[in-house]
Design an enzyme around this catalytic site. Structure first.
Site, mmCIF file in Angstrom:
data_model
loop_
_atom_site.group_PDB
_atom_site.id
_atom_site.type_symbol
_atom_site.label_atom_id
_atom_site.label_comp_id
_atom_site.label_asym_id
_atom_site.label_seq_id
_atom_site.Cartn_x
_atom_site.Cartn_y
_atom_site.Cartn_z
ATOM 1 N N ARG A 1 0.828 -1.208 0.000
ATOM 2 C CA ARG A 1 0.000 0.000 0.000
ATOM 3 C C ARG A 1 0.858 1.252 0.000
ATOM 4 O O ARG A 1 1.959 1.267 0.545
ATOM 5 C CB ARG A 1 -0.882 0.039 1.250
ATOM 6 N N ASP B 1 6.963 -3.248 11.797
ATOM 7 C CA ASP B 1 5.532 -3.065 12.073
ATOM 8 C C ASP B 1 5.202 -2.954 13.571
ATOM 9 O O ASP B 1 4.242 -2.279 13.934
ATOM 10 C CB ASP B 1 4.654 -4.120 11.376
ATOM 11 N N SER C 1 8.335 -5.026 6.344
ATOM 12 C CA SER C 1 8.216 -6.146 7.274
ATOM 13 C C SER C 1 9.034 -7.356 6.840
ATOM 14 O O SER C 1 8.494 -8.432 6.586
ATOM 15 C CB SER C 1 6.744 -6.539 7.441
HETATM 16 MG MG MG Z 1 0.096 -6.935 10.482
#
Ligand code: MG
Ligand code: ADP
Length: 899
Positions: free
Chosen positions: A524, A639, A585
């Site tokens: 995103r 994250d 991540s």
């Molecule tokens: Mg997550």
């Protein structure tokens, strides 16, 4: 007058509907903890939690205490579906006066009967049984039961009044008396009343009976209720048989408007006026009396027996149930009726005979209708509380009214159907309910106890004690210290990675920021506006084609820049150069806030030329190639850090980030002086713990179970992320499946039948745990749905056991997570040198958010393990987007402050 009398004895349908409603209300009252003490319908728990499933086998003794007899039975079940139990029995008459004497004498007499019976039964047998002989005790008086084998007598009835028994545990009294007879191999394992026995005896294989009505001298009903609704016990899962004691229905006046003057007279003349009002309208002990009073009243009104001497009718009890039966079961002609009345000493005319017959029919018909109304209440209640649209159920029946009155069954069925059209009952006649049923109860109790022992054996390795958890906490703390130390870091399983984030938000951050989220479920691009009014965002999801994921690094980062340009164009953000935070991540070795070396790709990415490179630099180079000036990469964020930052914006006390989703990880604010792996002692830094790898050095081996080892071995990274594999969404379902496999092999579940589906890896999703564990029992239907998807045909008991397995696995996960957090908050408390720490944890992850108990269990355990820390939890919304932007914002705030 006759018509009026008959009308008063017939209750209109709408009145029956109201009565059914009252009965349901009273049932709820009897079950509720608050109102139970005042309830007339007592709803006594029986501690009987299952019906027979046909596998019961063995020999069982039954002692049945009756009105004037003791019956001793030996019942042998063969595990053949209970189709043909073998029974021998002997009846002993109670000695004169014993029912009014000392309790001890009564129980000694019963024990002597047992002794004599055993001596006779086994006399031919040279080998007297060496095994223990379980005994079921049918004791038809009102008891407060607290276990299957513990029951305090509340009051005597039916003419019994032995001293020293009320308030005592009658199981203990019987066992003591039996022991006095030197019958030490006989164990009293269950006590029950006759209604429960009736229900149990009607169950045969594949046909569980869940309701029983005894329509006899007295009247009573029992049924299988959802255990969590029986608030007077601690049992919350599964079902429990509840003895309604519905004979007392109406004792608070709810039946007053259907009471006739005849009923009033019966009540006044009884030994317990005002009590058991319902029973006095329906019990066969009273039906003759009702008829007698009706006849007296009608004679006084000259509607019957005109000119006949009715003195004989004045005597209590002259008119019996047998008379009624003989009178009404006489369809052709009234000559027999005349004869019966003449034997009684009356001189009836033919018209009198017809009228007596009408009255008898009305009284018995009413009793049947009232039984039907009670049954309808039970059925509707079961249907509602099981969250069913329609209920199909088997109802066991026994008693004089049922066997003696041919229309009873027809009335019971048709009226209950009118009152509860959503329920379909099938009547099963009980044969010798109390005797055979008691053996069943005893057998089921033993079967369940054995099952319980084996289930506990399988699950006990998954159950962590308080000291286990303290040990995990201490180990986590040890690993944290190792991970932070310059020299020890290389050997620590918890890597304690520096993030170069040194401040949490303070709410003064302002501006527009870009954020990228790569490595979650979607890629995103976001724009985050941080204003005085709060934070607003817009975002877009972009696809990364597999060819690009697995192509060259240049192509991948070029694609990412293309997406950013597309996004900025659409959002009219092309003219500005916006600071960008990058949630990435994948495992990285971070060298600065905007410098992070990729250690390895995961999750299907394999773009070449990236591993070992600085990811921020790769992105910057791509921007240069595309000549894109609209952004400036300021931070790369994990994250957990994003989550902490996002929550930190709303709550300045948020200094911990926690993820419990596909994986699990945590970060927290550490003092720089404790971070040996980064130069400098000033201020603080957020540490990305990477706690999922806790235990990879073997320090947690003692808590790994067989199930954990199997799950670990079948992953793509065996031996790695061991802590994570006990906790996170990717693994819990698979752990449950492994437990189910073992339980099925041990014949504890699904009748030992393994389906190919159940043997398929990852077929049992972690989201199933959420569905299954919903606490209020209504989810049982969904459990069945899940299981049928796995092509498993599960019984009710299977569902309950499955839920216990899920609860055990998810509880352990939450507790371990809490032990980890306890180490973190205790370290923070030490760092600050305070007695009491107040801190907030920002949390993200679907498991934490959607599981019905995970967060509660986590918080409760944490409170227990770290009592000096007051920890709040704040759910993060879009941590990776908002958090990355906030890292960028805080970094620019700090940079501005420096300038
Ligand atoms: Mg997550
Ligand atoms: P990620 O950790 O990849 O960012 P999530 O936080 O959404 O993603 O977590 C996904 C995990 O959550 C999945 O592994 C799945 O097992 C688990 N999960 C999905 N739905 C539920 C649910 N209803 N209850 C418990 N766990 C769930």
């Amino acid at each position: 007058q006759i018509q009026r009398a008959l009308r008063s004895l017939s209750i209109p349908l709408e009145r029956l509907h109201i009565m059914k409603g009252h009965m349901i209300q009273d049932m709820c009252k009897g079950l509720s903890r608050q109102t139970h003490a005042q309830a007339k319908v007592r709803m006594l728990p029986t501690y009987l939690c299952s019906t027979p499933n046909g596998t019961e086998k063995g020999s069982f003794l039954v002692v049945e205490l009756c009105q004037s007899q003791v019956r001793i039975l030996l019942v042998t079940l063969f595990g053949d579906g209970n189709m043909s139990p073998h029974m021998v029995y002997k009846i002993f008459d109670l000695p004169e006066g014993i029912t009014q004497g000392e309790g001890e004498a009564l129980f000694d007499f019963i024990a002597q009967c047992v002794s004599q019976f055993l001596a006779e039964t086994f006399s031919s047998d040279t080998s007297k049984p060496e095994e223990r002989l379980p005994l079921g005790f049918v004791f038809p008086f009102t008891c407060q039961q607290t276990q299957l084998d513990k029951a305090e007598l509340l009051s005597w009835s039916k003419g019994f009044n032995c001293s020293g028994v009320v308030g005592e545990d009658v199981v203990k009294l019987l066992q003591t008396a039996i022991n006095r007879q030197q019958l030490c191999h006989v164990d009293v394992v269950a006590l029950m009343n006759d209604t429960v026995g009736t229900m149990m005896t009607c169950s045969t294989e594949g046909r569980p009976c869940e309701v029983a009505i005894v329509a006899d001298k007295g009247s009573n009903c029992c049924f299988m209720a959802e255990a969590y609704l029986v608030e007077t016990t601690d049992e919350t899962s599964g079902r429990m048989c509840v003895n309604t004691e519905w004979g007392c229905f109406g004792d608070d006046g709810t039946l007053n408007d259907v009471f006739t003057p005849y009923d009033e007279s019966v009540d006044v003349e009884s030994y317990n006026p005002g009590e058991k009002r319902f029973e006095k309208m329906v019990g066969t002990l009273y039906l003759g009396e009702i008829v007698r009073h009706a006849l007296i009243a009608l004679a006084a009104e000259k509607a019957i027996f005109v000119g006949v001497n009715i003195a004989v009718l004045k005597e209590k009890g002259v008119f019996t149930m047998q008379h009624i039966m003989d009178i009404i079961n006489n369809e052709d002609g009234i000559s027999d009726v005349k004869r019966i009345l003449e034997v009684l000493g009356l001189q009836p005319t033919e018209r009198d005979c017809g009228r007596v017959q009408q009255i008898c029919r009305a009284v018995v018909g009413r009793a049947s209708t009232l039984h039907a109304t009670g049954l309808a209440a039970i059925l509707s209640y079961m249907c509602q509380t099981r969250d069913l649209e329609t209920l199909m159920v088997n109802v066991g029946v026994e008693g004089e009214l049922y066997t003696g009155y041919p229309r009873f069954e027809e009335i019971l069925m048709s009226v209950s159907r009118l009152l509860s059209p959503e329920c379909m009952a099938t009547l099963l006649p009980s044969k010798d309910g109390s005797g055979r049923g008691a053996a069943m109860v005893t057998a089921v109790a033993l079967r369940l106890a054995a099952l319980r022992r084996e289930v506990n054996e399988v699950l006990s390795p998954l159950r962590l004690s308080r000291s286990d958890l303290e040990k995990v906490q201490a180990l986590m703390r040890q690993e944290m210290d190792q991970g932070l130390g310059k020299e020890t870091n290389a050997n620590a399983s918890v890597r304690m990675l520096p993030t170069y984030v040194s401040h949490t938000p303070d709410g003064t951050e302002r501006g527009d920021f870009l954020a990228l989220d790569l490595g979650g479920t979607n890629f995103r691009v976001l724009v985050v506006h941080v204003t005085e009014e709060g934070i607003s965002m817009a975002s877009e999801i972009y696809v990364i084609p597999a060819a690009i994921m697995q192509g060259t690094g240049e192509a991948l980062f070029d694609h990412i820049i293309d997406c950013i340009i597309d996004f900025q164009t659409k959002q009219n953000l092309v003219t500005d150069t916006l600071p960008l935070g990058f949630t990435f991540s994948f495992p990285c070795k971070q060298m600065g806030l905007d410098k992070a070396l990729l250690l390895t790709w995961t999750k299907g990415f394999s773009a070449s030329g990236c591993v070992g490179q600085d990811v921020v630099q790769l992105l910057r180079e791509a921007a240069r190639r595309k000549q894109h000036l609209g952004m400036q990469v300021v931070a790369l964020v994990n994250d957990t850090v994003g989550t902490m930052m996002a929550c930190g914006y709303d709550d300045p006390k948020c200094e911990i980030g926690l993820i419990v989703g596909t994986g699990t990880n945590a970060c927290y604010m550490e003092e720089m002086k404790n971070v040996g792996t980064v130069e400098g002692d000033q201020g603080r830094m957020c540490i990305n713990m990477e706690w999922g790898a806790f235990g990879d050095n073997g320090c947690l081996d003692h808590i790994f179970t067989h199930f954990d080892k199997v799950v670990d071995e079948t992953t793509i990274n065996p031996g790695k992320q061991r802590f994570e594999k006990l906790i996170s969404g990717m693994y819990l379902g698979e752990i449950v499946r492994q437990v189910l496999l073992v339980m099925t092999e041990k014949q504890l579940l699904f009748q030992g039948k393994l389906t190919p589906k159940l043997q398929t890896r990852d077929i049992f999703k972690t989201k199933f745990l959420s569905t299954i564990e919903v606490s209020n029992g209504l989810a049982l239907r969904q459990i069945r749905a899940i299981l049928s998807e796995l092509e498993i045909d599960a019984s009710f008991e299977d569902s309950v056991l499955l839920r216990e397995v899920c609860q055990t696995v998810s509880l352990r996960a939450a507790q371990l997570c809490a032990a980890g957090l306890a180490a973190v908050v205790e370290k923070m408390r030490e760092n600050q040198g305070v007695d009491q720490l107040s801190v907030t944890v920002g949390v993200d992850g679907t498991l934490y958010k959607l599981h019905p108990r995970f967060s509660d269990n986590l918080q409760k355990t944490l409170k227990d393990l770290a009592p000096n820390c007051n920890v709040s939890f704040l759910l993060s919304e879009d941590g990776s987007g908002k958090g990355a932007a906030l890292v960028a914002a805080v970094a620019s705030r700090a940079a501005n402050a420096m300038e």
